[in-house]
Design a protein around this motif. Structure first.
Motif, short mmCIF file in Angstrom:
data_model
loop_
_atom_site.label_atom_id
_atom_site.label_comp_id
_atom_site.label_asym_id
_atom_site.label_seq_id
_atom_site.Cartn_x
_atom_site.Cartn_y
_atom_site.Cartn_z
N SER A 137 7.10 -3.67 2.54
CA SER A 137 7.28 -3.17 1.16
C SER A 137 5.93 -2.86 0.52
O SER A 137 5.81 -1.86 -0.20
CB SER A 137 8.07 -4.17 0.32
N ASP A 138 4.90 -3.68 0.78
CA ASP A 138 3.57 -3.40 0.24
C ASP A 138 2.98 -2.16 0.88
O ASP A 138 2.32 -1.36 0.21
CB ASP A 138 2.64 -4.60 0.43
N ARG A 139 3.21 -1.97 2.18
CA ARG A 139 2.70 -0.77 2.86
C ARG A 139 3.29 0.48 2.23
O ARG A 139 2.59 1.47 2.00
CB ARG A 139 3.01 -0.81 4.36
N GLU A 140 4.58 0.43 1.92
CA GLU A 140 5.24 1.57 1.27
C GLU A 140 4.67 1.82 -0.13
O GLU A 140 4.47 2.97 -0.52
CB GLU A 140 6.75 1.33 1.22
N LYS A 141 4.40 0.73 -0.86
CA LYS A 141 3.82 0.87 -2.21
C LYS A 141 2.42 1.49 -2.13
O LYS A 141 2.08 2.38 -2.91
CB LYS A 141 3.74 -0.49 -2.90
N TYR A 142 1.62 0.99 -1.18
CA TYR A 142 0.26 1.53 -1.03
C TYR A 142 0.29 3.00 -0.65
O TYR A 142 -0.48 3.81 -1.15
CB TYR A 142 -0.54 0.74 0.02
N SER A 187 -1.91 0.75 3.71
CA SER A 187 -0.53 1.13 4.06
C SER A 187 -0.32 1.15 5.57
O SER A 187 0.82 1.10 6.03
CB SER A 187 -0.18 2.49 3.47
N ASN A 188 -1.40 1.24 6.32
CA ASN A 188 -1.30 1.26 7.79
C ASN A 188 -1.57 -0.10 8.42
O ASN A 188 -1.47 -0.23 9.63
CB ASN A 188 -2.27 2.29 8.37
N SER A 189 -1.92 -1.08 7.63
CA SER A 189 -2.29 -2.39 8.15
C SER A 189 -1.07 -3.17 8.61
O SER A 189 -0.07 -3.28 7.89
CB SER A 189 -3.03 -3.19 7.08
N ILE A 190 -1.17 -3.75 9.79
CA ILE A 190 -0.07 -4.58 10.28
C ILE A 190 -0.04 -5.94 9.57
O ILE A 190 0.94 -6.66 9.64
CB ILE A 190 -0.15 -4.79 11.81
#
Length: 125
Positions: free
Chosen positions: A95-100, A87-90
Motif C-alpha cells: 500500500s505504501d509503494r502504491e502511495k509513493y 515505490s520499488n523497494s521490497i
C-alpha cells in the motif's frame, strides 16, 4: 585612512542592484525584457541604471534566475526519484509503494517546467 577608502570602494562594488524576491529595500518590481523574469529593486533604480548599465543588471538577473531554477529543478527531480525508489523497494509495504508511486506520478515539477520554458524562448541552451 587608506584602509577606510578601500572598504568604501569594495562595499560600493559589492552592492546588490536587485533581488529575485521582494524584501527590505527591494520593493519595486521590474521584469526583464528577455523572458519577463520578475525581480525587485530599490527606489532610485531607474535613475541609476539605464541603457548598457540596465542591460548588464538584467543579464545578472537572468543568470541568477536560471541558476535558481536549475537548482530547484534538480531538487524536484531528486524528490521524484526518491519517491520512485521507495515505490520499488521490497522493504516498503504494498500500500505504501502504491502511495509513493501515485505521489511520484502526480508530483508537479514546476521549476523543471520553467526551465523548459526558458529553453523554448532561448534563454537557456
Amino acid at each position: 585612512m587608506l584602509a577606510m577608502l578601500m572598504m568604501n570602494i569594495s562595499s560600493d562594488m559589492t552592492e546588490t542592484e536587485f533581488s529575485l524576491k521582494r524584501y527590505n529595500q527591494f520593493k519595486i518590481e521590474r521584469r526583464t525584457l528577455k523572458g519577463g523574469i520578475s525581480y525587485f529593486v530599490k527606489s532610485g533604480f531607474d535613475d541609476k541604471y539605464r541603457g548598457q548599465d540596465l542591460r548588464r543588471v538584467e543579464a545578472r538577473v537572468v543568470t541568477a534566475y536560471v541558476n535558481q531554477v536549475t537548482s530547484m529543478c534538480q531538487s524536484e527531480q531528486m524528490q521524484k526519484q526518491r519517491l520512485i525508489d521507495a515505490s520499488n523497494s521490497i522493504l516498503t509495504s504494498r500500500s505504501d509503494r502504491e502511495k509513493y508511486r501515485a505521489k511520484a506520478d502526480t508530483l508537479l515539477l514546476k521549476n523543471c517546467l520553467e526551465f523548459k520554458r526558458l529553453q523554448t524562448i532561448g534563454i537557456v541552451h
